[in-house]
Motif scaffolding. Sequence first.
Motif, PDB file in Angstrom:
ATOM      1  N   SER A  21      15.973 115.269 117.417  1.00  0.00           N
ATOM      2  CA  SER A  21      14.516 115.106 117.316  1.00  0.00           C
ATOM      3  C   SER A  21      13.936 115.847 116.121  1.00  0.00           C
ATOM      4  N   GLU A  22      14.573 116.950 115.724  1.00  0.00           N
ATOM      5  CA  GLU A  22      14.082 117.720 114.579  1.00  0.00           C
ATOM      6  C   GLU A  22      14.691 117.265 113.259  1.00  0.00           C
ATOM      7  N   GLY A  23      15.520 116.220 113.307  1.00  0.00           N
ATOM      8  CA  GLY A  23      16.095 115.659 112.095  1.00  0.00           C
ATOM      9  C   GLY A  23      17.081 116.562 111.392  1.00  0.00           C
ATOM     10  N   LYS A  24      17.761 117.404 112.157  1.00  0.00           N
ATOM     11  CA  LYS A  24      18.697 118.363 111.558  1.00  0.00           C
ATOM     12  C   LYS A  24      20.123 117.835 111.455  1.00  0.00           C
ATOM     13  N   LEU A  25      20.426 116.743 112.134  1.00  0.00           N
ATOM     14  CA  LEU A  25      21.768 116.186 112.048  1.00  0.00           C
ATOM     15  C   LEU A  25      22.008 115.604 110.659  1.00  0.00           C
ATOM     16  N   PRO A  26      23.234 115.692 110.155  1.00  0.00           N
ATOM     17  CA  PRO A  26      23.532 115.116 108.837  1.00  0.00           C
ATOM     18  C   PRO A  26      23.237 113.619 108.806  1.00  0.00           C
ATOM     19  N   LYS A  27      22.907 113.114 107.653  1.00  0.00           N
ATOM     20  CA  LYS A  27      22.634 111.689 107.503  1.00  0.00           C
ATOM     21  C   LYS A  27      23.844 110.870 107.936  1.00  0.00           C
ATOM     22  N   GLY A  28      23.601 109.871 108.759  1.00  0.00           N
ATOM     23  CA  GLY A  28      24.682 109.008 109.233  1.00  0.00           C
ATOM     24  C   GLY A  28      25.377 109.502 110.475  1.00  0.00           C
ATOM     25  N   CYS A  29      24.954 110.640 111.019  1.00  0.00           N
ATOM     26  CA  CYS A  29      25.562 111.175 112.248  1.00  0.00           C
ATOM     27  C   CYS A  29      24.780 110.685 113.467  1.00  0.00           C
ATOM     28  N   SER A  30      25.444 109.942 114.343  1.00  0.00           N
ATOM     29  CA  SER A  30      24.821 109.395 115.550  1.00  0.00           C
ATOM     30  C   SER A  30      25.218 110.211 116.774  1.00  0.00           C
ATOM     31  N   VAL A  31      24.474 110.015 117.864  1.00  0.00           N
ATOM     32  CA  VAL A  31      24.742 110.733 119.109  1.00  0.00           C
ATOM     33  C   VAL A  31      24.817 109.741 120.267  1.00  0.00           C
ATOM     34  N   LEU A  32      25.883 109.834 121.038  1.00  0.00           N
ATOM     35  CA  LEU A  32      26.045 109.042 122.253  1.00  0.00           C
ATOM     36  C   LEU A  32      26.035 109.975 123.457  1.00  0.00           C
ATOM     37  N   THR A  33      25.279 109.619 124.498  1.00  0.00           N
ATOM     38  CA  THR A  33      25.246 110.442 125.708  1.00  0.00           C
ATOM     39  C   THR A  33      25.754 109.650 126.905  1.00  0.00           C
ATOM     40  N   LEU A  34      26.508 110.339 127.754  1.00  0.00           N
ATOM     41  CA  LEU A  34      27.129 109.713 128.919  1.00  0.00           C
ATOM     42  C   LEU A  34      26.106 109.533 130.034  1.00  0.00           C
ATOM     43  N   GLN A  35      25.980 108.324 130.531  1.00  0.00           N
ATOM     44  CA  GLN A  35      24.961 108.012 131.523  1.00  0.00           C
ATOM     45  C   GLN A  35      25.289 108.599 132.893  1.00  0.00           C
TER      46      GLN A  35
ATOM     47  N   HIS B 273      29.504 123.224 113.448  1.00  0.00           N
ATOM     48  CA  HIS B 273      30.776 122.531 113.669  1.00  0.00           C
ATOM     49  C   HIS B 273      30.703 121.098 113.136  1.00  0.00           C
ATOM     50  N   ILE B 274      29.579 120.456 113.331  1.00  0.00           N
ATOM     51  CA  ILE B 274      29.395 119.086 112.846  1.00  0.00           C
ATOM     52  C   ILE B 274      29.486 119.040 111.322  1.00  0.00           C
ATOM     53  N   GLU B 275      28.812 119.968 110.665  1.00  0.00           N
ATOM     54  CA  GLU B 275      28.776 119.971 109.200  1.00  0.00           C
ATOM     55  C   GLU B 275      30.132 120.321 108.593  1.00  0.00           C
ATOM     56  N   VAL B 276      30.790 121.329 109.139  1.00  0.00           N
ATOM     57  CA  VAL B 276      32.084 121.762 108.603  1.00  0.00           C
ATOM     58  C   VAL B 276      33.128 120.659 108.722  1.00  0.00           C
ATOM     59  N   ASN B 277      33.043 119.865 109.798  1.00  0.00           N
ATOM     60  CA  ASN B 277      34.063 118.839 110.054  1.00  0.00           C
ATOM     61  C   ASN B 277      33.624 117.426 109.691  1.00  0.00           C
ATOM     62  N   SER B 278      32.467 117.303 109.029  1.00  0.00           N
ATOM     63  CA  SER B 278      31.967 115.999 108.557  1.00  0.00           C
ATOM     64  C   SER B 278      31.942 114.960 109.684  1.00  0.00           C
ATOM     65  N   ILE B 279      31.347 115.343 110.804  1.00  0.00           N
ATOM     66  CA  ILE B 279      31.306 114.480 111.990  1.00  0.00           C
ATOM     67  C   ILE B 279      30.289 113.357 111.811  1.00  0.00           C
ATOM     68  N   ASN B 280      30.693 112.132 112.183  1.00  0.00           N
ATOM     69  CA  ASN B 280      29.813 110.964 112.113  1.00  0.00           C
ATOM     70  C   ASN B 280      29.202 110.596 113.463  1.00  0.00           C
ATOM     71  N   LEU B 281      29.879 110.982 114.545  1.00  0.00           N
ATOM     72  CA  LEU B 281      29.419 110.599 115.885  1.00  0.00           C
ATOM     73  C   LEU B 281      29.669 111.753 116.844  1.00  0.00           C
ATOM     74  N   VAL B 282      28.628 112.126 117.597  1.00  0.00           N
ATOM     75  CA  VAL B 282      28.734 113.170 118.610  1.00  0.00           C
ATOM     76  C   VAL B 282      28.610 112.519 119.981  1.00  0.00           C
ATOM     77  N   VAL B 283      29.504 112.874 120.892  1.00  0.00           N
ATOM     78  CA  VAL B 283      29.476 112.357 122.266  1.00  0.00           C
ATOM     79  C   VAL B 283      29.346 113.534 123.221  1.00  0.00           C
ATOM     80  N   THR B 284      28.358 113.468 124.114  1.00  0.00           N
ATOM     81  CA  THR B 284      28.196 114.550 125.090  1.00  0.00           C
ATOM     82  C   THR B 284      27.448 114.033 126.319  1.00  0.00           C
TER      83      THR B 284
END
Length: 252
Positions: free
Chosen positions: A169-183, A134-145
């Motif tokens: 951790s396995e480096g599979k996210l596209p270059k420039g894609c960041s991840v934010l997690t809710l505390q 889903h991230i790759e198909v939609n060219s996602i830059n930021l994931v929030v979960t």
Amino acid sequence: MEAVAFLCLAAAVLGWGFLWVWDSWERMKGQKPAGLPGDGNRTLLVIAHPDDEAMFFAPTVLGLARLRHRLSLLCFSAGNYYNQGEIRKKELLQSCDVLGIPPSSIMIIDNRDFPDDPGVQWDTEHVASTLLQHIEVNSINLVVTFDAGGVSGHSNHVALYAAVRTLHSEGKLPKGCSVLTLQSVNVLRKYISLLDLPFTLLQTRDVLFVLTSKEVAQAKKAMSCHRSQLLWFRRLYVLFSRYMRINSLHFL
């Protein structure tokens, strides 16, 4: 006399604390969080069930809207634990409409691989591969979960974190894609609403969203769309939970 002096001192300390929090909040509202991409960014909110978007992430959704992010949503189940899946899918679309996420930007996964069930452990690799596609198909830059605590500890929430953590951790996210997690916070802090703001301001976090009074009303309206879920304890949650007003998040 000593009692009067003590009360005056306590009032002064409380007054100073209130002014400090208010000043910090006002300064913070006018700033873009450091490290967070701005206008036009493609952001994906990843949730486990219909109502997560309003119950836990409303401040983030509305905060990102202020920053003009192009927000889409991926929901990994229809919320069919009580055989209400079809109802809950419609409620999710209604809630997202209130929060400003169009139907064309919403995907709900409804299959037996990801059941709405706290007693079932979703397969991490399967969740990760579905999410990555889903991230790759939609060219996602930021994931929030969710973070490792899943806010409520629900195993389906935690499964989403495990999957995105694996991709990161396995480096599979596209270059420039960041991840934010809710505390996640403890139970006491979870239910003191805006009174948790001083504790949040003193804590380490990467991104903080605090809703205005108008936005709080918008968040409550979104949650009210989930009529099938509004049992008495969830009505209390809407009144007292910090997550209806404050979101603090960390980058992976």
